[in-house]
Design an enzyme around this catalytic site. Structure first.
Site, PDB file in Angstrom:
ATOM      1  N   ASN A   9       6.525  13.244  18.596  1.00 40.48           N
ATOM      2  CA  ASN A   9       5.451  14.066  18.041  1.00 40.48           C
ATOM      3  C   ASN A   9       5.962  14.633  16.721  1.00 40.48           C
ATOM      4  O   ASN A   9       6.813  15.522  16.721  1.00 40.48           O
ATOM      5  CB  ASN A   9       5.114  15.190  19.031  1.00 40.48           C
ATOM      6  CG  ASN A   9       4.116  16.181  18.467  1.00 40.48           C
ATOM      7  OD1 ASN A   9       3.518  15.951  17.412  1.00 40.48           O
ATOM      8  ND2 ASN A   9       3.912  17.292  19.178  1.00 40.48           N
ATOM      9  N   TRP A  10       5.429  14.099  15.635  1.00 39.99           N
ATOM     10  CA  TRP A  10       5.914  14.528  14.315  1.00 39.99           C
ATOM     11  C   TRP A  10       5.328  15.877  13.890  1.00 39.99           C
ATOM     12  O   TRP A  10       5.723  16.425  12.880  1.00 39.99           O
ATOM     13  CB  TRP A  10       5.613  13.448  13.260  1.00 39.99           C
ATOM     14  CG  TRP A  10       6.583  12.299  13.306  1.00 39.99           C
ATOM     15  CD1 TRP A  10       7.525  12.063  14.260  1.00 39.99           C
ATOM     16  CD2 TRP A  10       6.717  11.237  12.343  1.00 39.99           C
ATOM     17  NE1 TRP A  10       8.242  10.925  13.953  1.00 39.99           N
ATOM     18  CE2 TRP A  10       7.759  10.392  12.787  1.00 39.99           C
ATOM     19  CE3 TRP A  10       6.044  10.909  11.160  1.00 39.99           C
ATOM     20  CZ2 TRP A  10       8.156   9.250  12.070  1.00 39.99           C
ATOM     21  CZ3 TRP A  10       6.427   9.768  10.453  1.00 39.99           C
ATOM     22  CH2 TRP A  10       7.488   8.961  10.910  1.00 39.99           C
ATOM     23  N   LYS A  11       4.355  16.385  14.649  1.00 41.76           N
ATOM     24  CA  LYS A  11       3.723  17.678  14.314  1.00 41.76           C
ATOM     25  C   LYS A  11       3.281  17.662  12.842  1.00 41.76           C
ATOM     26  O   LYS A  11       2.886  16.609  12.349  1.00 41.76           O
ATOM     27  CB  LYS A  11       4.675  18.830  14.644  1.00 41.76           C
ATOM     28  CG  LYS A  11       5.174  18.739  16.092  1.00 41.76           C
ATOM     29  CD  LYS A  11       5.944  19.944  16.562  1.00 41.76           C
ATOM     30  CE  LYS A  11       6.365  19.733  18.005  1.00 41.76           C
ATOM     31  NZ  LYS A  11       7.041  20.888  18.571  1.00 41.76           N
ATOM     32  N   HIS A  91      -1.384  20.313  23.485  1.00 44.71           N
ATOM     33  CA  HIS A  91      -0.040  20.787  23.121  1.00 44.71           C
ATOM     34  C   HIS A  91      -0.058  22.313  23.026  1.00 44.71           C
ATOM     35  O   HIS A  91      -1.044  22.897  22.574  1.00 44.71           O
ATOM     36  CB  HIS A  91       0.406  20.165  21.792  1.00 44.71           C
ATOM     37  CG  HIS A  91       1.868  20.368  21.529  1.00 44.71           C
ATOM     38  ND1 HIS A  91       2.368  21.567  21.086  1.00 44.71           N
ATOM     39  CD2 HIS A  91       2.926  19.547  21.700  1.00 44.71           C
ATOM     40  CE1 HIS A  91       3.688  21.460  20.979  1.00 44.71           C
ATOM     41  NE2 HIS A  91       4.050  20.251  21.347  1.00 44.71           N
ATOM     42  N   GLU A  93       1.201  24.232  20.975  1.00 47.26           N
ATOM     43  CA  GLU A  93       0.949  24.744  19.621  1.00 47.26           C
ATOM     44  C   GLU A  93      -0.551  24.741  19.318  1.00 47.26           C
ATOM     45  O   GLU A  93      -1.049  25.617  18.596  1.00 47.26           O
ATOM     46  CB  GLU A  93       1.749  23.925  18.602  1.00 47.26           C
ATOM     47  CG  GLU A  93       3.240  24.261  18.702  1.00 47.26           C
ATOM     48  CD  GLU A  93       4.189  23.138  18.344  1.00 47.26           C
ATOM     49  OE1 GLU A  93       3.774  22.156  17.719  1.00 47.26           O
ATOM     50  OE2 GLU A  93       5.381  23.248  18.723  1.00 47.26           O
ATOM     51  N   GLU A 161       6.078  20.385  29.044  1.00 46.96           N
ATOM     52  CA  GLU A 161       6.773  21.007  27.917  1.00 46.96           C
ATOM     53  C   GLU A 161       6.811  22.523  28.112  1.00 46.96           C
ATOM     54  O   GLU A 161       5.860  23.225  27.728  1.00 46.96           O
ATOM     55  CB  GLU A 161       6.051  20.682  26.605  1.00 46.96           C
ATOM     56  CG  GLU A 161       6.027  19.209  26.271  1.00 46.96           C
ATOM     57  CD  GLU A 161       5.935  18.976  24.763  1.00 46.96           C
ATOM     58  OE1 GLU A 161       6.666  18.123  24.266  1.00 46.96           O
ATOM     59  OE2 GLU A 161       5.134  19.657  24.089  1.00 46.96           O
ATOM     60  N   GLY A 167      11.560  23.480  20.432  1.00 43.84           N
ATOM     61  CA  GLY A 167      12.164  23.833  19.151  1.00 43.84           C
ATOM     62  C   GLY A 167      13.194  24.943  19.238  1.00 43.84           C
ATOM     63  O   GLY A 167      13.577  25.517  18.220  1.00 43.84           O
ATOM     64  N   SER A 207      13.189  20.301  23.163  1.00 46.45           N
ATOM     65  CA  SER A 207      14.606  20.235  22.743  1.00 46.45           C
ATOM     66  C   SER A 207      15.355  19.031  23.298  1.00 46.45           C
ATOM     67  O   SER A 207      16.547  19.118  23.598  1.00 46.45           O
ATOM     68  CB  SER A 207      15.332  21.542  23.094  1.00 46.45           C
ATOM     69  OG  SER A 207      14.749  22.628  22.373  1.00 46.45           O
ATOM     70  N   GLY A 228       9.978  16.277  19.681  1.00 51.23           N
ATOM     71  CA  GLY A 228       9.528  16.794  18.397  1.00 51.23           C
ATOM     72  C   GLY A 228      10.558  16.511  17.315  1.00 51.23           C
ATOM     73  O   GLY A 228      10.652  15.405  16.791  1.00 51.23           O
ATOM     74  N   GLY A 229      11.366  17.513  17.010  1.00 51.05           N
ATOM     75  CA  GLY A 229      12.300  17.437  15.882  1.00 51.05           C
ATOM     76  C   GLY A 229      13.156  16.183  15.843  1.00 51.05           C
ATOM     77  O   GLY A 229      13.349  15.590  14.778  1.00 51.05           O
TER      78      GLY A 229
END
Ligand code: 13P
Length: 249
Positions: A9-11, A91, A93, A161, A167, A207, A228-229
């Protein structure tokens, strides 16, 4: 058998130049696990062209309507038309930034299925909810209300999640992950029957890195990760894909 899924997920990250990372992932993506990248909506079409079949492409959200007066939104059919085969929904977010509730997520899920997309539905508890021992109630409620009737192993993937793990570098223990994943599997089997319930893939997200992937992928009912990251760069994501391929045996 559930095909393992390594999802990125590149957000709100990525410009056209970032698509060169897909090339670096292509070789690892030829393994036994399925690889999915969900770039921002602006890059879905170009990513689908660049991925040339080894990597599936998905959106990060869609509107519940097919089309209409919804400035700034993207429909499921538009994502499909741009080359997506998946969409992330619910998600945390989106739930926080856009006040999305389970009922919104459910309507979006229906729209995604009508457009022929596979939904990666996110659930997860806050730190306060975990500390109050409410984790399973929260996850059970999110599953019951966000997922419409008609789920199959093809149209639904569920990602657990925990909000406090996203993150932050904090990861639940493998026992905590296993408890939630076993619970989700049981809930899906109860509602949709054993055949469907056993065929829905369950991802862990929050993470995930190359250094902790092997341990997470060894947990029961973990069929992959939503990352994510560490999905932004091939150098970080490839070790995760490789750990998943190794877990698939
Ligand atoms: P991180 O891997 O950066 O913690 O993000 C997880 C996530 O939110 C994926 O959807």
């Amino acid at each position: 058998m559930r095909t393992k899924l390594a999802a990125g997920n590149w957000k709100m990250n990525g410009l056209k130049a970032s698509l060169s990372e897909l090339e670096g992932m292509a070789e690892a993506a030829k393994g036994v696990s399925e690889v999915l990248i969900c770039p921002p909506a602006t890059l879905v079409a170009a990513a689908a062209d660049a991925a040339s079949g080894d990597i599936a492409i998905g959106g990060q959200d869609c509107h519940a309507s097919e089309s209409g007066a919804h400035t700034g939104d993207v429909s499921a059919g538009m994502l499909k038309d741009a080359g997506a085969s998946y969409v992330i929904l619910g998600h945390s977010e989106r739930r926080t930034d856009h006040d999305e509730h389970n009922e919104h997520v459910r309507a979006k899920c229906k729209a995604a299925w009508e457009a022929g997309l596979t939904v990666v539905l996110c659930v997860g508890e806050s730190l306060a909810e975990r500390e109050a021992s409410n984790t399973l109630d929260i996850i059970g409620g999110q599953l019951a209300t966000s997922v419409p009737d008609g789920a199959t192993g093809h149209n639904l993937v569920v990602a657990y999640e925990p909000i406090w793990a996203i993150g932050t570098g904090k990861v639940p223990t493998t026992d905590q992950i296993g408890e939630v994943h076993d619970f989700m599997r049981a809930r899906l089997e109860k509602r949709f029957g054993a055949g469907v319930g056993r065929s829905v893939r369950l991802l862990y997200g929050g993470s995930v890195k190359g250094s902790n992937a092997e341990e997470i992928f060894a947990v029961s009912n973990v069929d992959g990760a939503l990352v994510g990251g560490a999905s932004l760069k091939a150098a970080d994501f490839v070790p995760i894909i490789e750990a998943l391929n190794a877990a698939a045996g």
